[in-house]
Design a protein around this motif. Structure first.
Motif, short mmCIF file in Angstrom:
data_model
loop_
_atom_site.label_atom_id
_atom_site.label_comp_id
_atom_site.label_asym_id
_atom_site.label_seq_id
_atom_site.Cartn_x
_atom_site.Cartn_y
_atom_site.Cartn_z
N MET A 1 2.42 -8.67 13.10
CA MET A 1 2.71 -7.46 13.86
C MET A 1 1.43 -6.63 13.94
SD MET A 1 5.90 -4.86 13.65
CE MET A 1 6.90 -6.25 14.09
N ASN A 2 1.34 -5.80 14.96
CA ASN A 2 0.16 -4.97 15.14
C ASN A 2 0.35 -3.61 14.48
OD1 ASN A 2 1.68 -3.30 16.88
ND2 ASN A 2 1.15 -4.58 18.63
N ASP A 3 -0.73 -2.82 14.48
CA ASP A 3 -0.67 -1.50 13.83
C ASP A 3 0.39 -0.60 14.44
OD1 ASP A 3 -2.67 -2.22 12.08
OD2 ASP A 3 -4.27 -1.30 13.26
N LEU A 4 0.54 -0.68 15.76
CA LEU A 4 1.54 0.15 16.44
C LEU A 4 2.95 -0.24 15.98
CD1 LEU A 4 2.12 2.36 18.47
CD2 LEU A 4 2.10 0.63 20.28
N GLY A 5 3.21 -1.54 15.87
CA GLY A 5 4.51 -2.01 15.40
C GLY A 5 4.76 -1.58 13.96
N ASP A 6 3.74 -1.70 13.12
CA ASP A 6 3.88 -1.27 11.72
C ASP A 6 4.15 0.22 11.64
OD1 ASP A 6 3.42 -3.88 11.01
OD2 ASP A 6 1.50 -3.49 10.01
N ALA A 7 3.45 1.00 12.45
CA ALA A 7 3.66 2.46 12.45
C ALA A 7 5.08 2.79 12.88
CB ALA A 7 2.64 3.14 13.37
N HIS A 8 5.57 2.08 13.88
CA HIS A 8 6.95 2.31 14.33
C HIS A 8 7.95 1.99 13.21
CE1 HIS A 8 10.49 2.39 16.86
NE2 HIS A 8 10.80 1.20 16.39
N LEU A 9 7.75 0.87 12.53
CA LEU A 9 8.66 0.50 11.44
C LEU A 9 8.57 1.49 10.27
CD1 LEU A 9 8.23 -3.37 11.52
CD2 LEU A 9 10.25 -2.05 12.21
N ARG A 10 7.37 1.99 10.01
CA ARG A 10 7.22 3.00 8.95
C ARG A 10 7.98 4.26 9.33
NH1 ARG A 10 1.81 3.62 8.83
NH2 ARG A 10 2.00 5.17 10.47
N THR A 11 7.84 4.70 10.58
CA THR A 11 8.54 5.89 11.05
C THR A 11 10.05 5.68 11.01
OG1 THR A 11 6.68 6.51 12.44
CG2 THR A 11 8.82 7.46 13.02
N TRP A 12 10.50 4.54 11.45
CA TRP A 12 11.91 4.18 11.44
C TRP A 12 12.46 4.24 10.01
CZ3 TRP A 12 13.61 -1.38 10.75
CH2 TRP A 12 14.98 -1.55 10.98
N THR A 13 11.70 3.69 9.06
CA THR A 13 12.11 3.69 7.66
C THR A 13 12.21 5.11 7.12
OG1 THR A 13 11.10 1.53 7.32
CG2 THR A 13 11.50 2.87 5.35
N VAL A 14 11.19 5.92 7.37
CA VAL A 14 11.20 7.30 6.86
C VAL A 14 12.36 8.09 7.45
CG1 VAL A 14 9.90 9.47 6.85
CG2 VAL A 14 8.76 7.33 6.25
N ARG A 15 12.62 7.91 8.73
CA ARG A 15 13.72 8.64 9.37
C ARG A 15 15.07 8.21 8.79
NH1 ARG A 15 11.50 8.54 15.56
NH2 ARG A 15 10.02 10.24 15.29
N PHE A 16 15.23 6.91 8.56
CA PHE A 16 16.49 6.45 8.00
C PHE A 16 16.64 6.95 6.57
CE2 PHE A 16 19.46 3.29 9.89
CZ PHE A 16 20.53 3.54 9.03
N MET A 17 15.54 6.97 5.81
CA MET A 17 15.60 7.49 4.44
C MET A 17 15.93 8.98 4.44
SD MET A 17 15.32 4.97 2.43
CE MET A 17 15.81 3.68 3.57
N ALA A 18 15.43 9.71 5.44
CA ALA A 18 15.78 11.14 5.56
C ALA A 18 17.28 11.30 5.74
CB ALA A 18 15.02 11.78 6.72
#
Length: 131
Positions: A1-18
């Motif tokens: 996966m590329n950096d943009l995809g990783d950033a999206h997954l990181r954001t998705w994870t943080v939002r779900f954890m919120a």
């Protein structure tokens, strides 16, 4: 996966954890009229926890982040079939597993962001054919 995809997954994870870390009354208010099944929420978070290992290998998450997400995944794995039945709104107030998951999500956010209190993600509006 590329950096943009990783950033999206990181954001998705943080939002779900919120969302998982929020107080129950805030979670219920966020849900509003939406009624996701508990099994769907469990499957989504389990996916997050599985993907976290790959993200940690690429440096998107640190070792402590990974440990926290793995703990959430293990706790979710302990929820049996009966605990996965029904609506998530009902499970939030009846199943103590969600209290444990809430505490684990708070630990993740505290480690990751310095505070577990984060804005809840915008509510998802399902696509309908009339749009």
């Amino acid at each position: 996966m590329n950096d943009l995809g990783d950033a999206h997954l990181r954001t998705w994870t943080v939002r779900f954890m919120a969302l998982l870390s929020a107080d129950p009354q805030d979670q219920l208010a966020w849900l509003g009229e939406r009624g996701p099944a508990t099994k769907d929420v469990v499957e989504e978070v389990e996916l997050i926890c599985r993907v976290a290992g790959e993200l940690a290998e690429r440096g998107t998450f640190g070792p402590t982040d990974l440990v926290r997400l793995q703990a959430i995944g293990r706790r979710l794995g302990e929820i049996d079939g009966a605990g996965r039945a029904g609506l998530w709104a009902d499970a939030l107030v009846t199943d103590p597993a969600w209290d444990d998951i809430r505490a684990l999500a708070r630990q993740f956010l505290l480690t990751r962001l310095g505070d577990w209190r984060q804005p809840l993600p915008r509510p998802f509006r399902p696509f309908t054919s009339d749009h």
